[in-house]
Design a protein around this motif. Structure first.
Motif: not given
Length: 365
Positions: A268-296
């Motif tokens: 599904l992630g690959g499909y979204v990458y192929d058809h809705r790159r803007d969604w992928i870019e939005a999620m990539l901007r949030l990627n840096a916060s993932v570890f903090f959300v996980y541990v906190a």
């Protein structure tokens, strides 16, 4: 695998991390509905639907999230120059990096949850009743083992604990799977029969490692089979919540459901990458916060949100329970994100320590 495939895989995996971490938060939200028979409640009062929704999100979809992270970790541990793990110098160099990125945050966040629990009890003793006064435990090797290994104290960090063990064993796993690739079917047997402490980690870390050894793109593989994957996964996900409270669920149904879900999510992630790159870019901007959300998220935040919702009438079973369940997971994630962005803006050095020196983007919000 071409450079284009490598870039696509990197973007898809990094984009998937944030949705996956939201599901990890939801794993820790519900009262234990896995043990409740759904059939005993009338449909009109919403109890059965509450159980179904919480099981679907937390116990079925959620069950695939941490294994998915193990697959990613196994792949990226060996994606570049895997031979470096086979030399003493390369092996020690890799482990030194993990001390900063994994071990130090692991120790810090387990200590923080102990301190947070003590502070919560102390405030309750002052504001409510002295009977809530915290009892300081006797410091011993047994107590240290309990909070840093058996639990651990910050319970979601079992993933980091098991990942560190997998990294220690990586050269051996690499040699075995390179010589005997079909050995990848052995760890799932440990999972099914609940043998060993690290069955989940070993099962899914090995899958990622196998893809890395053979230079195969996980995303391309999943997309190649995306139609049958989705046709099998969707009805499986819809049916499994009805089975979650049966003893045979974890032995016979959970593992196939997890594997199907992992590859369906990646496809599904690959499909979204192929058809809705803007969604992928939005999620990539949030990627840096993932570890903090996980541990906190488990450090007081989730328990605090859980404590507020019943006062608003949103934590009982039924229709209010459905709303409370969704609000609890979303509110916890948003609180974590808010704290993350405040730390990133004003004390990025502290955030770097708390997140193991992970790259922090530009502090402009």
């Amino acid at each position: 695998m071409t450079a284009t495939d490598m870039q696509k895989q990197s973007d898809v995996i990094n984009a998937l991390r944030f949705p996956l971490i939201i599901l990890v938060v939801f794993i820790h939200v519900p009262i234990n509905t896995a043990e409740l028979p759904m059939w005993d409640y009338p449909l009109a009062d919403g109890h059965a639907l509450f159980i179904y929704i919480s099981r679907l999100i937390s116990y079925v979809l959620g069950a695939a999230c941490v294994p998915c992270f193990f697959v990613f970790s196994g792949y990226y541990a060996f994606a570049k120059a895997p031979e470096r793990w086979l030399s003493l110098e390369g092996y020690s160099s890799e482990l030194k990096k993990k001390v900063k990125t994994l071990l130090i945050p692991y120790l810090i966040w387990n200590i923080l949850i102990i301190l947070g629990s003590w502070l919560k009890a102390y405030l309750a003793s002052v504001l409510i009743s002295p009977e809530f006064a915290p009892v300081l435990p006797e410091l011993s090797l047994g107590y240290l083992k309990q909070i840093f290994w058996d639990g651990p104290a910050n319970m979601p960090l079992w993933y980091v604990r098991d990942l560190m063990v997998m990294l220690l064993c990586s050269p051996l796993l690499y040699l075995i799977l390179r010589r005997f690739p079909y050995a990848v079917i052995i760890p799932p047997l440990f999972f099914v029969f609940q043998i060993g402490f690290f069955a989940i980690a070993l099962t899914f870390y090995s899958i990622g490692l196998l893809f890395a050894i053979h230079r195969r793109s996980i995303v391309a593989f999943a997309q190649h089979y995306q139609r049958p994957l989705l046709w099998m996964t969707i009805p499986t996900l819809l049916v499994l919540p009805f089975l979650a409270h049966y003893p045979f669920y974890s032995s016979y149904f959970q593992l196939p459901g997890i594997i199907l879900t992992i590859f369906a999510i990646i496809a599904l992630g690959g499909y979204v990458y192929d058809h809705r790159r803007d969604w992928i870019e939005a999620m990539l901007r949030l990627n840096a916060s993932v570890f903090f959300v996980y541990v906190a998220h488990e450090v007081i935040i989730l328990e605090t949100v859980k404590g507020v919702l019943p006062r608003l009438g949103l934590w009982q079973y039924g229709w209010g329970g459905i709303v409370g369940f969704l609000v609890c997971g979303i509110a916890t994630t948003l609180i974590c994100l808010g704290i993350y962005y405040l730390l990133r803006r004003y004390v990025p050095a502290l955030l770097a320590v708390l997140t193991g020196g992970r790259q922090i983007p530009d502090t402009k919000l």
